[in-house]
Design a protein around this motif. Structure first.
Motif, PDB file in Angstrom:
ATOM      1  N   LEU A   1       0.555 -24.498  29.611  1.00 48.15           N
ATOM      2  CA  LEU A   1      -0.170 -24.365  30.899  1.00 48.15           C
ATOM      3  C   LEU A   1       0.072 -22.797  31.435  1.00 48.15           C
ATOM      4  CD1 LEU A   1       0.447 -27.651  32.773  1.00 48.15           C
ATOM      5  CD2 LEU A   1      -1.456 -27.098  31.185  1.00 48.15           C
ATOM      6  N   GLY A   2       1.220 -22.553  31.359  1.00 49.50           N
ATOM      7  CA  GLY A   2       1.659 -21.224  31.996  1.00 49.50           C
ATOM      8  C   GLY A   2       2.954 -20.952  32.050  1.00 49.50           C
TER       9      GLY A   2
ATOM     10  N   TRP B   1       2.224 -18.028  36.618  1.00 51.93           N
ATOM     11  CA  TRP B   1       0.926 -17.779  36.340  1.00 51.93           C
ATOM     12  C   TRP B   1       0.506 -18.928  35.395  1.00 51.93           C
ATOM     13  CZ3 TRP B   1       0.307 -17.778  30.898  1.00 51.93           C
ATOM     14  CH2 TRP B   1       1.430 -16.976  30.211  1.00 51.93           C
ATOM     15  N   ILE B   2      -0.781 -19.217  35.513  1.00 52.20           N
ATOM     16  CA  ILE B   2      -1.341 -20.550  34.790  1.00 52.20           C
ATOM     17  C   ILE B   2      -2.394 -19.878  33.939  1.00 52.20           C
ATOM     18  CG2 ILE B   2      -2.627 -22.689  35.086  1.00 52.20           C
ATOM     19  CD1 ILE B   2       0.340 -23.060  35.650  1.00 52.20           C
TER      20      ILE B   2
ATOM     21  N   GLN C   1      -6.785 -24.243  38.999  1.00 53.19           N
ATOM     22  CA  GLN C   1      -7.358 -24.859  40.065  1.00 53.19           C
ATOM     23  C   GLN C   1      -7.087 -26.591  39.832  1.00 53.19           C
ATOM     24  OE1 GLN C   1     -11.321 -23.466  40.877  1.00 53.19           O
ATOM     25  NE2 GLN C   1     -10.541 -21.458  41.415  1.00 53.19           N
ATOM     26  N   ARG C   2      -6.060 -26.907  39.013  1.00 49.08           N
ATOM     27  CA  ARG C   2      -5.924 -28.478  38.981  1.00 49.08           C
ATOM     28  C   ARG C   2      -4.332 -28.780  39.305  1.00 49.08           C
ATOM     29  NH1 ARG C   2      -7.368 -28.830  32.741  1.00 49.08           N
ATOM     30  NH2 ARG C   2      -6.817 -30.846  33.019  1.00 49.08           N
ATOM     31  N   GLY C   3      -3.731 -28.018  40.242  1.00 51.28           N
ATOM     32  CA  GLY C   3      -2.464 -28.220  41.067  1.00 51.28           C
ATOM     33  C   GLY C   3      -1.402 -28.022  40.028  1.00 51.28           C
TER      34      GLY C   3
ATOM     35  N   GLN D   1      -1.873 -17.058  47.011  1.00 49.82           N
ATOM     36  CA  GLN D   1      -1.195 -17.340  48.357  1.00 49.82           C
ATOM     37  C   GLN D   1      -1.565 -18.847  49.006  1.00 49.82           C
ATOM     38  OE1 GLN D   1      -2.982 -14.307  50.987  1.00 49.82           O
ATOM     39  NE2 GLN D   1      -2.926 -13.080  49.203  1.00 49.82           N
ATOM     40  N   ARG D   2      -2.358 -19.260  48.390  1.00 49.38           N
ATOM     41  CA  ARG D   2      -2.622 -20.925  48.738  1.00 49.38           C
ATOM     42  C   ARG D   2      -1.543 -21.620  48.323  1.00 49.38           C
ATOM     43  NH1 ARG D   2      -8.175 -19.512  47.887  1.00 49.38           N
ATOM     44  NH2 ARG D   2      -8.265 -20.405  45.804  1.00 49.38           N
ATOM     45  N   VAL D   3      -1.071 -21.432  47.001  1.00 49.10           N
ATOM     46  CA  VAL D   3      -0.078 -22.168  46.041  1.00 49.10           C
ATOM     47  C   VAL D   3       1.317 -22.131  47.108  1.00 49.10           C
ATOM     48  CG1 VAL D   3       1.319 -22.171  44.227  1.00 49.10           C
ATOM     49  CG2 VAL D   3      -1.166 -21.996  43.811  1.00 49.10           C
TER      50      VAL D   3
END
Length: 179
Positions: free
Chosen positions: A78-79, A98-99, A105-107, A141-143
């Motif tokens: 995934l990353g 990084w993903i 956008q899948r958490g 930033q949201r993460v």
């Protein structure tokens, strides 16, 4: 230092392996990764192999501890998520992640950051974790905020990125912080 395997029911974090080279090479072709991250590898297969070798050296030194992030079911890569200790204070570390573009956008980033943060506080002797994001990287930033990191402010002209000085947004989380 030996890399542990960290997992929840969705993602597993493990040490990078040379067998990951082809998948990493495909993932770093995504223009969003170099847009926001100063990944020290060229986007060639040889550059990826050098980067993977550096991940093993980082674990040996205990300074740069980077994990491959894979899906717990099926083992799909995934990353990446890593923990880099401060050269000035070993109790401070920065998390970078990084993903791949097809997995965003899948958490997965949130889960990887949470696993690394929990491990860093419980096992690696870390007291303060930091995440710095490019000023325009709102997803990252949201993460950080979702993972309980507090936004501290903008670090003006803080780091060189592709030959230019850029502003970064600083987030931090302390061992004593509650989620």
């Amino acid at each position: 230092m030996e890399a542990p395997i960290l997992t929840d029911s969705v993602v597993t974090l493990r040490q990078w392996d040379m067998a990951d080279a082809l998948h990493v090479h495909e993932m770093v072709q995504d223009p969003e990764i170099p847009r926001f991250m100063e990944i020290p590898l060229s986007q060639t297969a040889e550059g990826v192999r050098r980067w993977l070798s550096g991940r093993a050296e980082g674990w040996e030194s205990g300074v740069d501890m980077t994990f491959a992030v894979e899906a717990t079911r099926g083992g799909r890569l995934l990353g990446s998520v890593g923990l880099e200790r401060s050269m000035d204070d070993a109790a401070i570390a920065e998390i970078g992640y990084w993903i791949g573009s097809h997995e965003r956008q899948r958490g997965f980033a949130k889960r990887a950051v949470m696993l690394v943060a929990e491990w860093a506080f419980a096992e690696a002797g870390i007291e303060r974790l930091e995440i710095t994001t490019h000023r325009d990287n709102e997803a990252s930033q949201r993460v950080a905020a979702t993972c309980g990191f507090m936004r501290e402010g903008v670090l003006r002209s803080y780091r060189e990125h592709h030959g230019q000085r850029v502003d970064l947004v600083m987030f931090s989380r302390l061992r004593c912080d509650e989620l």
